[in-house]
Design an enzyme around this catalytic site. Structure first.
Site, short mmCIF file in Angstrom:
data_model
loop_
_atom_site.label_atom_id
_atom_site.label_comp_id
_atom_site.label_asym_id
_atom_site.label_seq_id
_atom_site.Cartn_x
_atom_site.Cartn_y
_atom_site.Cartn_z
N SER A 10 -20.72 -61.35 -119.64
CA SER A 10 -21.68 -60.28 -119.88
C SER A 10 -21.74 -59.38 -118.66
O SER A 10 -21.05 -59.60 -117.66
CB SER A 10 -23.07 -60.87 -120.15
OG SER A 10 -23.57 -61.55 -119.00
N LYS A 11 -22.59 -58.36 -118.74
CA LYS A 11 -22.69 -57.37 -117.65
C LYS A 11 -23.01 -58.01 -116.30
O LYS A 11 -22.60 -57.50 -115.26
CB LYS A 11 -23.77 -56.34 -117.99
CG LYS A 11 -23.32 -55.27 -118.97
CD LYS A 11 -24.41 -54.24 -119.15
CE LYS A 11 -23.96 -53.11 -120.07
NZ LYS A 11 -25.03 -52.09 -120.25
N ARG A 12 -23.74 -59.11 -116.33
CA ARG A 12 -24.14 -59.70 -115.04
C ARG A 12 -22.94 -60.29 -114.28
O ARG A 12 -23.04 -60.60 -113.10
CB ARG A 12 -25.22 -60.77 -115.24
CG ARG A 12 -24.78 -61.99 -116.03
CD ARG A 12 -25.99 -62.86 -116.37
NE ARG A 12 -25.65 -64.00 -117.18
CZ ARG A 12 -25.22 -65.15 -116.71
NH1 ARG A 12 -25.07 -65.30 -115.40
NH2 ARG A 12 -24.94 -66.15 -117.51
#
Length: 467
Positions: free
Chosen positions: A238-240
């Site tokens: 994911s973006k993290r």
């Protein structure tokens, strides 16, 4: 039979690298077998779908070079066809109107969870009969009550699901719009998709879709469910974890071939080979060699791979991609050396095109200041004399190319009894503003005579004023 695959993203955000890998595997399988690759935009979620997301998908596919033979098709343009199929299922007794309210369904769910039962529709309206126009209703597919659905998955092997585990899913909402599982079935049937290659988060949908296809008398496609991509911490990517949007990798300076090469190796292998050309991917790719286990995304490995592609790809190809990054910096490359020559000079030390562009600004624009550490180390008393003599020697040159420039630097170092670094480094700082550049003769050749002489003079003035 023509092999036909499809990539069918929902336009509710950017093109994720997980989706890009699905597109790549579908594209490779079609190309490998001389088949057809379709792009389909599944935009029936009217609240979340946006034109911006559609554009991001199309831009990502173009940048990656995943050309499609048909499409893009948009599901919102096929509502009449979906309604026709829904009516067909109603007419043949394979679907029914459900009048249960949201409150009733929520109460049912609460009771089932309290009894530690799997939440599912209980079939209350399964025999509701004719449509009651005064009541709001959804349409549900009448799933078989017994038997099993066997998915002969090309990646994971046979997956067996009991029909009693599948409730009667909604195929049309109260406003008549079709739901995902219905639209996918109709499109795959109408487009004669032979192989559905998609993420394994769709495994729960597959037996439901197979049952609908059977009810419509359609030929079942073959299914291949790809394992998910994980971050370094084992959680779903994911973006993290950093960049996950395809176009973010473009923005960060990656070549599309490097990203494709990295993605193809996330779950697929051909012996111990790590680097593949596009032609080699097509030649060797088979679903038999796709691993059924999840793969972790390793940014360091991708960075290494990108560097390999920058160093070994056709410089003209790299230059085309570098041009975009040069433009982002507000530089017009007509004001300096050819980008192909910049690539040749900078590729050994540049892991990304962002690095290459940033390290090449001084070839096109004047710099305001010198790197403080480099200037302190190399602009010492006496270095102005060295630079002055270089200026005279360079000014006298009739031909400006790397060989003659190199000889001037070598000869002056020998004449003055200095190490090469004592001549080349002050010169490098003078013309580039820092202590790092390609070989000094290459740097000077790319800069050109006029810029080189002006910058040497400027550095001399700086040294004299400082000392």
């Amino acid at each position: 039979m023509t092999i036909t695959t499809r990539f069918a993203p929902s336009p509710t955000g950017y093109l994720h690298v997980g989706g890009a890998r699905t597109a790549l595997f579908s594209w490779l399988y079609a190309r490998k077998h001389g088949g057809k690759f379709i792009l389909r935009i599944e935009d029936t979620d009217l609240e979340r779908s946006t034109q911006e997301s559609v554009n991001a998908i199309l831009e990502g596919m173009t940048w990656l070079g995943l050309d499609y033979d048909a499409g893009p098709f948009y599901q919102t343009q096929h509502f009449d066809r979906y309604k026709e199929v829904i009516q067909q299922l109603l007419d043949q007794g394979d679907a029914y109107y459900c009048y249960c309210t949201k409150d009733e369904l929520e109460q049912l769910r609460t009771e089932q969870m309290a009894n530690k039962e799997k939440p599912r529709y209980n079939g209350k309206c399964r025999h509701s009969g004719v449509r009651q126009p005064d009541k709001e209703a959804v349409v549900r597919f009448k799933n078989p009550l017994d038997g099993v659905v066997t998915i002969p998955d090309l990646v994971k092997g046979d997956i067996v699901v009991a029909n009693k585990e599948l409730d009667d899913l909604i195929i049309a909402r109260t406003d008549g719009t079709p739901t995902y599982n219905l639209t996918v079935v109709v499109d795959d049937m109408d487009m004669q998709v032979t192989h559905v290659i998609r993420g394994d988060d769709h495994i729960n949908n597959t037996p439901r879709q197979m049952n609908i296809l059977k009810a419509l008398g359609a030929e079942l496609p073959k299914y291949a469910h790809l394992p998910m991509i994980l971050g370094a911490d084992g959680a779903r990517l994911s973006k993290r974890h950093g960049a996950v949007s395809v176009m973010q990798f473009r923005d960060d300076g990656y070549l599309p071939e490097a990203l494709l090469n990295y993605l193809v190796r996330l779950g697929w292998s051909h012996g111990d080979q790590e680097i593949f050309s596009i032609d080699e991917m097509v030649k060797y790719f088979e679903l038999d060699n796709v691993n059924g286990s999840a793969s972790a995304f390793n940014m360091e490995k991708l960075l290494w791979l990108n560097h390999q592609y920058i160093m070994n790809s056709d410089p003209a190809h790299v230059a085309r991609h570098l041009s975009w990054h040069i433009g982002v910096l507000g530089i017009d490359p007509v004001d300096g050396p050819e980008l192909v020559d910049i690539v040749k000079a900078q590729r050994e030390r540049s892991k990304t095109l962002v690095e290459m562009a940033a390290a090449s600004v001084y070839f096109y624009k004047e710099f305001d200041t010198y790197d403080e550490k480099a200037a302190k180390k190399n602009f010492t008393p006496g270095s102005d004399s060295v630079l002055g003599q270089l200026h005279s020697e360079f000014e006298a040159l009739s031909e400006w190319h790397a060989e003659s420039l190199h000889q001037v630097v070598i000869n002056l170092a020998e004449t003055l009894g200095l190490g090469l670094g004592k001549v080349a480094q002050p010169l490098r700082v003078a013309v580039s503003g820092s202590g790092v550049s390609p070989a000094i003769d290459v740097t000077l050749a790319l800069l050109g005579k006029e810029k080189t002489l002006a910058r040497i003079q400027r550095a001399n003035d700086y040294i004299r004023s400082a000392n």
